[in-house]
Design a protein around this motif. Structure first.
Motif, PDB file in Angstrom:
ATOM      1  N   THR A  22       0.839  -1.201   0.000  1.00  0.00           N
ATOM      2  CA  THR A  22       0.000   0.000   0.000  1.00  0.00           C
ATOM      3  C   THR A  22       0.872   1.248   0.000  1.00  0.00           C
ATOM      4  N   ASP A  23       0.251   2.373  -0.317  1.00  0.00           N
ATOM      5  CA  ASP A  23       0.979   3.633  -0.259  1.00  0.00           C
ATOM      6  C   ASP A  23       0.002   4.776  -0.027  1.00  0.00           C
ATOM      7  N   ILE A  24       0.564   5.906   0.335  1.00  0.00           N
ATOM      8  CA  ILE A  24      -0.229   7.122   0.513  1.00  0.00           C
ATOM      9  C   ILE A  24       0.675   8.309   0.219  1.00  0.00           C
ATOM     10  N   GLY A  25       0.104   9.310  -0.361  1.00  0.00           N
ATOM     11  CA  GLY A  25       0.846  10.525  -0.652  1.00  0.00           C
ATOM     12  C   GLY A  25      -0.113  11.679  -0.786  1.00  0.00           C
ATOM     13  N   VAL A  26       0.439  12.827  -0.995  1.00  0.00           N
ATOM     14  CA  VAL A  26      -0.401  14.018  -1.088  1.00  0.00           C
ATOM     15  C   VAL A  26      -0.628  14.380  -2.541  1.00  0.00           C
ATOM     16  N   ALA A  27      -1.833  14.725  -2.833  1.00  0.00           N
ATOM     17  CA  ALA A  27      -2.191  15.269  -4.143  1.00  0.00           C
ATOM     18  C   ALA A  27      -2.280  16.774  -3.926  1.00  0.00           C
ATOM     19  N   THR A  28      -1.167  17.435  -4.034  1.00  0.00           N
ATOM     20  CA  THR A  28      -1.048  18.841  -3.639  1.00  0.00           C
ATOM     21  C   THR A  28      -2.086  19.723  -4.306  1.00  0.00           C
ATOM     22  N   ARG A  29      -2.317  19.539  -5.578  1.00  0.00           N
ATOM     23  CA  ARG A  29      -3.268  20.399  -6.270  1.00  0.00           C
ATOM     24  C   ARG A  29      -4.659  20.253  -5.664  1.00  0.00           C
ATOM     25  N   ASP A  30      -5.099  19.021  -5.389  1.00  0.00           N
ATOM     26  CA  ASP A  30      -6.405  18.818  -4.786  1.00  0.00           C
ATOM     27  C   ASP A  30      -6.500  19.520  -3.437  1.00  0.00           C
ATOM     28  N   TYR A  31      -5.469  19.406  -2.644  1.00  0.00           N
ATOM     29  CA  TYR A  31      -5.465  20.066  -1.341  1.00  0.00           C
ATOM     30  C   TYR A  31      -5.597  21.567  -1.514  1.00  0.00           C
ATOM     31  N   PHE A  32      -4.771  22.141  -2.387  1.00  0.00           N
ATOM     32  CA  PHE A  32      -4.798  23.593  -2.541  1.00  0.00           C
ATOM     33  C   PHE A  32      -6.051  24.084  -3.230  1.00  0.00           C
ATOM     34  N   ASN A  33      -6.702  23.245  -4.047  1.00  0.00           N
ATOM     35  CA  ASN A  33      -7.986  23.657  -4.593  1.00  0.00           C
ATOM     36  C   ASN A  33      -8.965  23.934  -3.460  1.00  0.00           C
ATOM     37  N   GLY A  34      -8.982  23.095  -2.437  1.00  0.00           N
ATOM     38  CA  GLY A  34      -9.854  23.321  -1.286  1.00  0.00           C
ATOM     39  C   GLY A  34      -9.459  24.560  -0.509  1.00  0.00           C
ATOM     40  N   VAL A  35      -8.148  24.771  -0.337  1.00  0.00           N
ATOM     41  CA  VAL A  35      -7.659  25.958   0.364  1.00  0.00           C
ATOM     42  C   VAL A  35      -8.021  27.214  -0.425  1.00  0.00           C
ATOM     43  N   ILE A  36      -7.788  27.166  -1.725  1.00  0.00           N
ATOM     44  CA  ILE A  36      -8.095  28.324  -2.577  1.00  0.00           C
ATOM     45  C   ILE A  36      -9.581  28.644  -2.510  1.00  0.00           C
ATOM     46  N   GLU A  37     -10.409  27.612  -2.569  1.00  0.00           N
ATOM     47  CA  GLU A  37     -11.856  27.800  -2.492  1.00  0.00           C
ATOM     48  C   GLU A  37     -12.253  28.482  -1.174  1.00  0.00           C
ATOM     49  N   ALA A  38     -11.688  28.031  -0.076  1.00  0.00           N
ATOM     50  CA  ALA A  38     -12.002  28.615   1.233  1.00  0.00           C
ATOM     51  C   ALA A  38     -11.529  30.062   1.322  1.00  0.00           C
ATOM     52  N   GLU A  39     -10.323  30.330   0.827  1.00  0.00           N
ATOM     53  CA  GLU A  39      -9.798  31.704   0.870  1.00  0.00           C
ATOM     54  C   GLU A  39     -10.604  32.626  -0.046  1.00  0.00           C
ATOM     55  N   ARG A  40     -11.021  32.128  -1.189  1.00  0.00           N
ATOM     56  CA  ARG A  40     -11.836  32.931  -2.106  1.00  0.00           C
ATOM     57  C   ARG A  40     -13.162  33.299  -1.446  1.00  0.00           C
ATOM     58  N   ALA A  41     -13.804  32.332  -0.803  1.00  0.00           N
ATOM     59  CA  ALA A  41     -15.076  32.598  -0.125  1.00  0.00           C
ATOM     60  C   ALA A  41     -14.892  33.627   0.982  1.00  0.00           C
ATOM     61  N   GLU A  42     -13.798  33.515   1.723  1.00  0.00           N
ATOM     62  CA  GLU A  42     -13.506  34.475   2.791  1.00  0.00           C
ATOM     63  C   GLU A  42     -13.285  35.872   2.221  1.00  0.00           C
ATOM     64  N   ARG A  43     -12.522  35.966   1.135  1.00  0.00           N
ATOM     65  CA  ARG A  43     -12.245  37.259   0.508  1.00  0.00           C
ATOM     66  C   ARG A  43     -13.533  37.895  -0.024  1.00  0.00           C
ATOM     67  N   LEU A  44     -14.395  37.104  -0.671  1.00  0.00           N
ATOM     68  CA  LEU A  44     -15.659  37.626  -1.186  1.00  0.00           C
ATOM     69  C   LEU A  44     -16.561  38.110  -0.059  1.00  0.00           C
ATOM     70  N   ALA A  45     -16.572  37.386   1.050  1.00  0.00           N
ATOM     71  CA  ALA A  45     -17.376  37.809   2.206  1.00  0.00           C
ATOM     72  C   ALA A  45     -16.852  39.129   2.762  1.00  0.00           C
ATOM     73  N   GLN A  46     -15.535  39.288   2.826  1.00  0.00           N
ATOM     74  CA  GLN A  46     -14.951  40.551   3.300  1.00  0.00           C
ATOM     75  C   GLN A  46     -15.275  41.700   2.350  1.00  0.00           C
ATOM     76  N   GLU A  47     -15.189  41.450   1.046  1.00  0.00           N
ATOM     77  CA  GLU A  47     -15.516  42.489   0.069  1.00  0.00           C
ATOM     78  C   GLU A  47     -16.980  42.892   0.183  1.00  0.00           C
ATOM     79  N   GLN A  48     -17.865  41.931   0.366  1.00  0.00           N
ATOM     80  CA  GLN A  48     -19.290  42.228   0.514  1.00  0.00           C
ATOM     81  C   GLN A  48     -19.543  43.036   1.787  1.00  0.00           C
TER      82      GLN A  48
END
Length: 175
Positions: A133-159
């Motif tokens: 077995t193995d496990i590793g990080v799919a960095t892009r998938d992780y950062f897609n979630g981070v980017i999504e959360a930061e974008r939502a936070e930024r839009l809420a602040q702008e609003q």
């Protein structure tokens, strides 16, 4: 995060008195298995980091084994677990299940699992039963979630800033 919780390869489960006891899980073992609510945890216990029921965990049977993908961006504890995996502290997986069809070859000292009843968890572990077995990080998938959360936070602040300006302008015009 992604990896394989099991592979189709035969592996030595343990050795006693010079005899190797082996196990092999066949791909068709998953055909009728209940995988409706599977969790992703560390060492088969504790905090749930992802789950099939909410879409943060996906499972796929492919040519190599049971492929696991987990979105580790949704909670603080999942992001911390992601760091443990990314740092190489954990590089293998396991899974917890019940069997409804298997056979044991006494001459070969081999258990073959042909059918699973229920899959309970997939786990990143320090010492797996199946060393393939193995496990590793799919960095892009992780950062897609981070980017999504930061974008939502930024839009809420702008609003909030727009609303505050509109309120200020409205008071200034009246006064």
């Amino acid at each position: 995060m992604e990896g394989y919780a099991t592979t189709w390869d035969e592996y030595v489960l343990f050795e006693e008195d010079g005899v190797q006891y082996k196990e092999q899980i066949l791909p068709e073992a998953f055909d009728n298995a209940d995988m409706s609510d599977v969790i992703f945890v560390k060492d088969h216990e504790g905090t749930v980091f992802a789950r099939t029921k909410n879409g943060t965990l996906t499972l796929e049977v492919d040519d190599h084994g049971l492929k696991v993908r987990a979105d580790m961006s949704k909670t603080t504890s999942a992001r911390q677990a992601f760091e443990e995996i990314a740092s190489g502290m954990y590089d293998q997986m396991s899974f917890a299940f019940t069997v409804n069809d298997d056979e044991y070859d006494r001459d070969q000292h081999k258990r073959t699992i042909r059918g699973l009843k229920k899959l309970y968890d997939t786990s990143f572990v320090g010492f797996p039963a199946n060393p393939g077995t193995d496990i590793g990080v799919a960095t892009r998938d992780y950062f897609n979630g981070v980017i999504e959360a930061e974008r939502a936070e930024r839009l809420a602040q702008e609003q909030a800033l727009k609303e505050a300006r509109a309120k200020f302008d409205s008071k200034r015009k009246r006064g």
